[in-house]
Every structure is written in C-alpha cells, then in structure tokens.
Design a protein around this motif. Structure first.
Motif, PDB file in Angstrom:
ATOM      1  N   SER A  85       0.630  -1.905  -0.355  1.00  0.00           N
ATOM      2  CA  SER A  85      -0.292  -0.079  -0.223  1.00  0.00           C
ATOM      3  C   SER A  85       1.196   1.201  -0.262  1.00  0.00           C
ATOM      4  N   LEU A  87       3.275   2.063  -1.614  1.00  0.00           N
ATOM      5  CA  LEU A  87       3.486   2.355  -3.552  1.00  0.00           C
ATOM      6  C   LEU A  87       2.860   3.625  -3.562  1.00  0.00           C
ATOM      7  N   GLN A  88       1.882   3.396  -3.601  1.00  0.00           N
ATOM      8  CA  GLN A  88       0.629   4.573  -4.209  1.00  0.00           C
ATOM      9  C   GLN A  88       0.546   5.458  -2.803  1.00  0.00           C
ATOM     10  N   LYS A  89       1.074   5.445  -1.817  1.00  0.00           N
ATOM     11  CA  LYS A  89       0.935   6.717  -0.927  1.00  0.00           C
ATOM     12  C   LYS A  89       2.801   7.736  -1.150  1.00  0.00           C
ATOM     13  N   PHE A  91       3.948   7.263  -4.021  1.00  0.00           N
ATOM     14  CA  PHE A  91       3.903   8.087  -5.414  1.00  0.00           C
ATOM     15  C   PHE A  91       3.086   9.548  -5.561  1.00  0.00           C
ATOM     16  N   ASP A  92       2.084   9.745  -4.297  1.00  0.00           N
ATOM     17  CA  ASP A  92       1.025  10.648  -4.417  1.00  0.00           C
ATOM     18  C   ASP A  92       2.289  11.889  -3.957  1.00  0.00           C
ATOM     19  N   TRP A 127       2.020  -2.278 -11.041  1.00  0.00           N
ATOM     20  CA  TRP A 127       1.034  -1.206  -9.953  1.00  0.00           C
ATOM     21  C   TRP A 127       2.106   0.158 -10.942  1.00  0.00           C
ATOM     22  N   LYS A 130      -0.724   0.165 -14.302  1.00  0.00           N
ATOM     23  CA  LYS A 130      -1.408   0.975 -13.345  1.00  0.00           C
ATOM     24  C   LYS A 130      -1.456   2.295 -14.001  1.00  0.00           C
ATOM     25  N   MET A 131      -0.544   2.670 -13.227  1.00  0.00           N
ATOM     26  CA  MET A 131      -0.116   4.060 -13.053  1.00  0.00           C
ATOM     27  C   MET A 131       0.066   4.662 -14.593  1.00  0.00           C
ATOM     28  N   LYS A 136      -0.150   8.660 -14.712  1.00  0.00           N
ATOM     29  CA  LYS A 136       1.087   9.591 -13.699  1.00  0.00           C
ATOM     30  C   LYS A 136       2.152   8.753 -14.372  1.00  0.00           C
TER      31      LYS A 136
END
Length: 204
Positions: A85, A87-89, A91-92, A127, A130-131, A136
């Motif tokens: 989890s 990864l997204q945190k 990245f943002d 992932w 997906k981005m 992104k």
C-alpha cells in the motif's frame, strides 16, 4: 531531447538546513544554465539529499518552468517498504514534491536480486502499468545494480519495461562487479532503452 541529463543526487552544499543543506541559489543557477542551453531531462529520487531532492526539483523546475519544457524521472524506494500500500502513498507524495501531474519516466529504484523479489511480492511492475494507464507515468522502468544474469531474468519476466538505468563508465565497463558492458548488451538484445547513471563514477 539532448542526451545529457541533470542528476539531483549530488548538489552543491550550504549551511542552510531549510533545504537539507543544499545551496538553493547555486542549484537554481545550474538548472537555469542547463535549461538555457536546451537540455531538458532531470533525474531525482525519493531518498536523494535526505528526502529533499524531489522538493528542490519541484521548487526550482516544477514551479518555474512550463511542463512541456522538461522531462523528469523519479524512483520508488522498495527496500524500505513494509507493505504494498506504500507504493501509492509514496507516489502521490512524489507528485506533490515535484509539482507535476505525471512523471515522464518512473523507476523501481536500485533493483538487484533481493529488491526484485520484493518488487514481485508487492506487484511493483503491475502497479506501474496501472499508473501508466491512468496517465501518471509515461514510461515505466527501473534502475539496476546487479549482474547481467539478474537483469536478463527481470527483462524476460517483464517485457513491458521501457527503460533501464545502468551504471556505465570507462572504469565499470569490464568490471566483474558492475558488469556495465554485459548489462548494456542484455538491454540491447531485449530492445530496451538505456539511460546512464554514474558516467564519471561520482567524480572519481
């Protein structure tokens, strides 16, 4: 794109702790001179300069130049992660740090045999796709520090990779440890583009 990138791992120092002891004024002058000569490619990472590198890029490039005038790469630090989890945190947060809506290139950082296993366990390659589908990430890839055999294994498993960052310089070209020539040959056989790190081996 001119083929000389601006790395944000070894920036000039100052006593000002606001930007992680980086001399912001000197760095701004360097970036402006680089851009004035028509160069456009920047390479940063989550961990460079104690976590300040991306923020410095955002302050001096992301905020100051139109988005169509530069390309930027940053990287995901898998080795310090406990859960997928993150990864997204991370990245943002990187998008905010760099003041961009997307990354032109994005790397899983410093893959070797051990970190590659973690990337697979966390679904790192999936992932990134997906981005990419979300706009992104334009071009997913990874930076690499291991043998040509490990690189072959990764590229066999992930033909979707578009760019690999390799350590290439005259000292490491025939090195048994870095294996620059052999790794470059693997990328050529797979038709994968290469960007170069450590072209003067950190100045040594």
């Amino acid at each position: 794109m001119k083929k000389l990138g601006f790395g944000l791992m070894r920036l000039p120092y100052s006593e000002d702790k606001t930007w992680g002891n980086v001399d912001l004024e000197k760095t701004r002058d360097m970036i402006d001179s680089y851009m004035k000569e028509g160069f456009t490619y920047f390479d940063t990472a989550w961990v460079y300069h104690g976590g300040f590198s991306e923020k410095i890029f955002g302050e001096l490039v992301g905020k100051r130049y139109p988005r169509n005038e530069f390309q930027v790469t940053t990287k995901m630090p898998l080795w310090g992660m406990k859960d997928s989890s993150e990864l997204q945190k991370i990245f943002d947060e990187q998008l905010k740090n760099c003041h961009v809506e997307y990354f032109d290139y994005y790397f899983l950082h410093a893959l070797n045999k051990e970190i590659y296993k973690k990337a697979e366990d966390f679904g790192g390659f999936q992932w990134m796709q997906k981005m990419k589908a979300a706009g992104k990430i334009k071009h997913p890839g990874f930076s690499f520090h291991d043998s040509a055999d490990v690189l072959e294994e990764i590229l066999n498993a992930h033909p979707e990779v578009e760019l690999v960052q390799l350590q290439i310089n005259y000292i490491d070209w025939e090195s048994n440890n870095v294996q620059s020539r052999k790794c470059y040959g693997v990328c050529c056989r797979h038709g994968v583009k290469v960007s170069v790190m450590e072209p003067i081996k950190g100045g040594s």
